[in-house]
Design an enzyme around this catalytic site. Structure first.
Site, PDB file in Angstrom:
ATOM      1  N   SER A   1      13.949  61.090 -18.815  1.00  0.00           N
ATOM      2  CA  SER A   1      14.544  60.132 -19.747  1.00  0.00           C
ATOM      3  C   SER A   1      16.064  60.064 -19.631  1.00  0.00           C
ATOM      4  CB  SER A   1      14.152  60.486 -21.187  1.00  0.00           C
ATOM      5  OG  SER A   1      14.712  61.727 -21.573  1.00  0.00           O
TER       6      SER A   1
ATOM      7  N   LYS B   1      15.751  60.567 -30.920  1.00  0.00           N
ATOM      8  CA  LYS B   1      16.983  60.543 -30.125  1.00  0.00           C
ATOM      9  C   LYS B   1      18.047  59.677 -30.799  1.00  0.00           C
ATOM     10  CE  LYS B   1      14.645  61.270 -25.689  1.00  0.00           C
ATOM     11  NZ  LYS B   1      14.248  60.680 -24.410  1.00  0.00           N
TER      12      LYS B   1
END
Length: 826
Positions: free
Chosen positions: A658, A701
């Site tokens: 990611s 996140k």
């Protein structure tokens, strides 16, 4: 350069309007028509498995924990088990033909306990009645008559013996042991043995010879006496048997007649009757002197004799209504398959059929047994025993050591019980795959697999079913009622657990925990109903109890101990985002990703991999990054570069791809010399074509970077770049949504790396021209120019070194005043 807009607040979370819930509060949710569980595959597997009676069609329900797997199975089985016939009771009884092999008998449900109690009462009556009958006048008169007849007959025979002895000149007497003694009569006087010894030897010899002849003559009479004594004993025995027979006819036979239709039980009772007749002495009254001589051991032995007439109520289904549903949480060998217990008796271990104990498999016989595969695999012998039982359709009670010991101690071998059970195993995909690969018996006995899904599509139908599930949990756990706003909040909370605006999480146990805590908090506040505010307070309190490490991390960001900038810009840097799991607590944190570039042929070096801190997926992401770089800039020239990428201040294992987008952004910035905006963080995986692909944990996140920015102060320029495909996965907290709505925080969706780079640098990414270069002033033009420069520098350096290697060098050495020249080639 196209201007990319940040997401509006309405795109950041799914929010159910409370008025769409057709109930004002949870009390209006109808309990009589519950919605079916939203697990079609698992329900289909259970329905099919229950309708196939074959032994091979047991069921394995596959799913992760926290999905209510066991609860789902129990709720499915409960109404269907209630419609089935209640299985019979099982008892173990003494085997009169082979005492080491107890008999297993089945009776109708509830009949075994009655049978046990009635048989115990019958035996007790017999033990009480027989001694009383022996003390009755009628029996004593009959016995006295037999004795008197024997005595008269004996006296007549003795009189005949005396006459014969007198005829031959002897006197007859009997000692205490009943032995016959003859004494000679000389001159009218009976001589004893001492006087006989004083006689002359000839006289003694004559008397001995005459005595032997006399005894031979009386031998027939002695035999008649012994015969009359045996007849007396037989007559007394017959009299006693007749008395016992009368008692059995009055007490036992009516009880036996009740079970004439039950063949095996009738045979057992008939054997019991015969055994009572054969062991009449155990029923006779014992004289006080005999008991004292025998001591407590004799009394205990006599009492223990009657244990053979007891009944071991092995499985009692008297309280069941329908088929049993057994959930065994500790499936050890004994708990699952039963055991043979032992007792210490005078220093030795002893066992009999009364010490047989049933296991979960016995109690589930005729119904359903639910086991967690992780639990039973911790006990390999239990797993082996379960497979043996399912394969043979019999349950044998054995000692687990019997399969390994070469020498066995004396024990009993109970008769096996016929097995008719449906076993439902609950476990994970990993456990199922492991058994499928390593145990060839498993697929033969568990042919039906049903999967439990984590999520369900969020639509009107599923929302209504979800609300019904919430109402059921409120009723079952006796919680405070939840109003309409609270129910809507819980539906949205399910989407947050699913991390998807278009899905609902089916991890109902987690939702239930929040509901229970909210109800408790509401009662603490004196509320009569749980509202949205109480739920949010309970959720925050739950997070507060688990976020200690998160607070410690954030305090280090606040003090700049962890270097992550949330403002300004820098060349060769980018803010990446990661997700960390601390037990069951998930948090997102930002990381500074840096890149340095220089002349050389080393390529792009992944420092995490070099330090053995990078996982395989992260390494793959770095390799894709390199492939994209080659695809973009190595079409008309070689890419000659020496670059290194790393997560700053990262000392733990790193995995996942990611951050590959942020790493590529740092690399492009370092090559172009154009700074990245550090007020923005970037998460997303890059493909070889430059597409930005979806990643996991995007909600956490975004919230992690937002929290760092909020604590430092929101400037209105901060935000997060996410893959466009991840927009649907956003289920952000209300405070993040509010900040976006007020323009103090931004979230930018991108579909390719060029869009992300333009946001980060403020420059157009550029397009490729016909000459192979890129548009002037673009970011890629800067990169392309820099790569050309690095290639020229690297080529010039190689040429210079080759020139130096090919030119001769002169070495001068002074040795004893003589100058020598040596050509050295490197």
């Amino acid at each position: 350069m196209a201007i990319l807009k940040s997401l509006s607040a309405s795109k950041l979370r799914a929010q159910l309007a409370p008025e769409k819930i057709p109930y004002r509060d949870s009390t209006e949710i109808c309990p009589t028509h519950p919605a079916p569980p939203m697990q079609p595959r698992a329900l289909h597997a259970l329905e099919l498995g229950l309708n196939i009676a074959k032994k091979e069609y047991n069921i394995f329900i596959v799913g992760e924990p926290q999905l209510g797997r066991t609860y789902l199975v129990q709720n499915f089985l409960a109404p269907r088990a209630a419609e089935r016939a209640t299985p019979p009771d099982w008892i173990y009884v003494f085997n009169f033909d082979d005492p080491d092999r107890p008999l297993a008998l089945s009776l109708a449900s509830g009949a075994a306990r009655t049978f046990k109690n009635e048989l115990a009462s019958v035996v007790h009556r017999i033990r009480d009645e027989v001694p009383q009958r022996f003390a009755q006048d009628h029996y004593l008169r009959q016995k006295e008559k037999l004795v008197r007849q024997f005595q008269n007959s004996k006296e007549e025979l003795i009189l005949q013996m005396e006459e014969q002895a007198e005829y031959h000149g002897f006197s007859l007497s009997f000692d205490e042991q009943g032995n016959v003694n003859l004494f000679p009569v000389v001159d009218g006087k009976v001589l004893n043995s001492g006087e006989v010894d004083k006689l002359e030897s000839g006289m003694r010899q004559k008397l001995r010879s005459e005595g032997d002849q006399t005894l031979d003559a009386m031998l027939g009479l002695l035999r008649q006496i012994n015969s009359r004594e045996q007849e007396l004993r037989d007559a007394e025995r017959n009299l006693e048997r007749e008395l016992l027979e009368q008692v059995l006819v009055e007490v036992l036979d009516p009880f036996v007649e009740q079970f004439i239709d039950h063949e095996r039980l009738h045979v057992f009772l008939s054997s019991l009757r015969q055994d009572l007749l054969e062991n009449l002495d155990q029923l006779k009254p014992r004289e006080a002197g005999a008991v004292q001589m025998g001591g407590p051991e004799a009394a205990a032995s006599n009492e223990g004799f009657f244990d053979r007439y007891t009944v071991n109520l092995f499985v009692d289904n008297s309280k069941l209504s329908g088929a049993p549903i057994i959930v065994e949480d500790n499936p050890t060998f004994f708990n699952l398959l039963g055991c043979i217990e032992r007792e210490a008796e005078w220093g030795a271990l002893f066992t009999d059929f009364t010490l047989l104990k049933s296991g979960a498999l016995h109690r589930a016989n005729g119904g359903f047994l639910i086991l967690h595969i992780e639990d039973i695999l911790q006990h390999p012998q239990a797993w082996e025993g379960l497979l043996r039982a399912l394969r043979s359709m019999q349950i044998r009670i054995e000692d687990p050591g019997d399969h390994h010991e070469t020498i066995r101690t004396k024990t009993i071998v109970p008769e096996p019980i016929a097995l008719n059970v449906k076993v439902i195993l609950v476990g994970t995909d990993e456990a199922y795959d492991m058994l499928l690969a390593y145990d060839d018996r498993f697929p033969k006995l568990f042919k039906i697999k049903g999967q439990i899904q984590d999520t369900v599509v969020r639509d009107e139908d599923s929302i209504l079913k979800y609300v019904h599930s919430l109402g059921r949990m409120i009723r079952e756990d006796d919680l405070l009622p939840f109003d309409r706003n609270a129910l809507a909040w819980l539906v949205d909370f399910a989407s947050r657990l699913a991390e998807d605006q278009k899905k609902l999480s089916l991890r109902l146990p987690i939702v239930r925990e929040v509901m229970i805590e909210a109800s408790a908090m509401g009662m603490m506040h004196g509320a009569v109903m749980v509202d949205k505010g109480i739920l949010e307070e309970a959720w925050k309190a739950k997070n507060y109890r688990s976020n200690l490490y998160e607070e410690e991390f954030l305090s280090e960001y606040d003090r700049q101990l962890i270097k992550v900038a949330t403002s300004g810009s820098a060349v060769g840097q980018a803010n990446g985002l990661s997700v960390t799991f601390l037990g069951d607590y998930e948090l997102g944190l930002p990381h500074q990703i840096s890149c340095s570039v220089g002349v050389g042929h080393g390529g792009v070096i992944d420092l995490e991999r070099e330090a053995e801190l990078g996982g395989p997926i992260h390494t793959k992401g770095m390799m894709i990054l390199k492939s994209y770089l080659l695809k973009l800039f190595a079409q008309n020239k070689p890419v000659v570069i020496n670059a290194s990428l790393c997560f700053e201040q990262s000392y733990a294992h790193v995995d996942g791809d990611s951050a590959s987008g942020a790493e590529l952004a740092a690399l492009i910035s370092a090559l172009s010399g154009c700074p990245n905006n550090l007020a923005l963080a970037f998460t997303g995986a890059v493909s070889q074509s430059g597409a930005i692909m979806a990643v996991g944990g995007v909600t956490y996140k975004v919230e992690g970077f937002f929290e760092v920015c909020r604590r430092r102060g929101l400037t209105g320029n901060q935000g997060v770049i996410i893959p466009e495909d991840n927009v649907v996965h956003l289920m952000l907290k209300q405070e993040v949504v509010q900040a976006v709505e007020e323009g103090r925080f931004h979230i930018y969706p991108v579909c390719c790396i060029e869009e992300a780079l333009e946001i980060l640098t403020g420059l157009p990414a550029g397009r490729r021209l016909k000459n192979g270069s890129f548009s002037a002033g673009s970011l890629y033009r800067h990169v392309d120019d820099r790569l050309k420069e690095l290639e020229e520098l690297a080529t010039r350096d190689v040429t210079t070194r080759k020139t130096r290697r090919s030119s001769p060098k002169t070495a001068v050495a002074d040795s004893s005043g003589i100058e020598a020249r040596v050509r050295i080639l490197r």
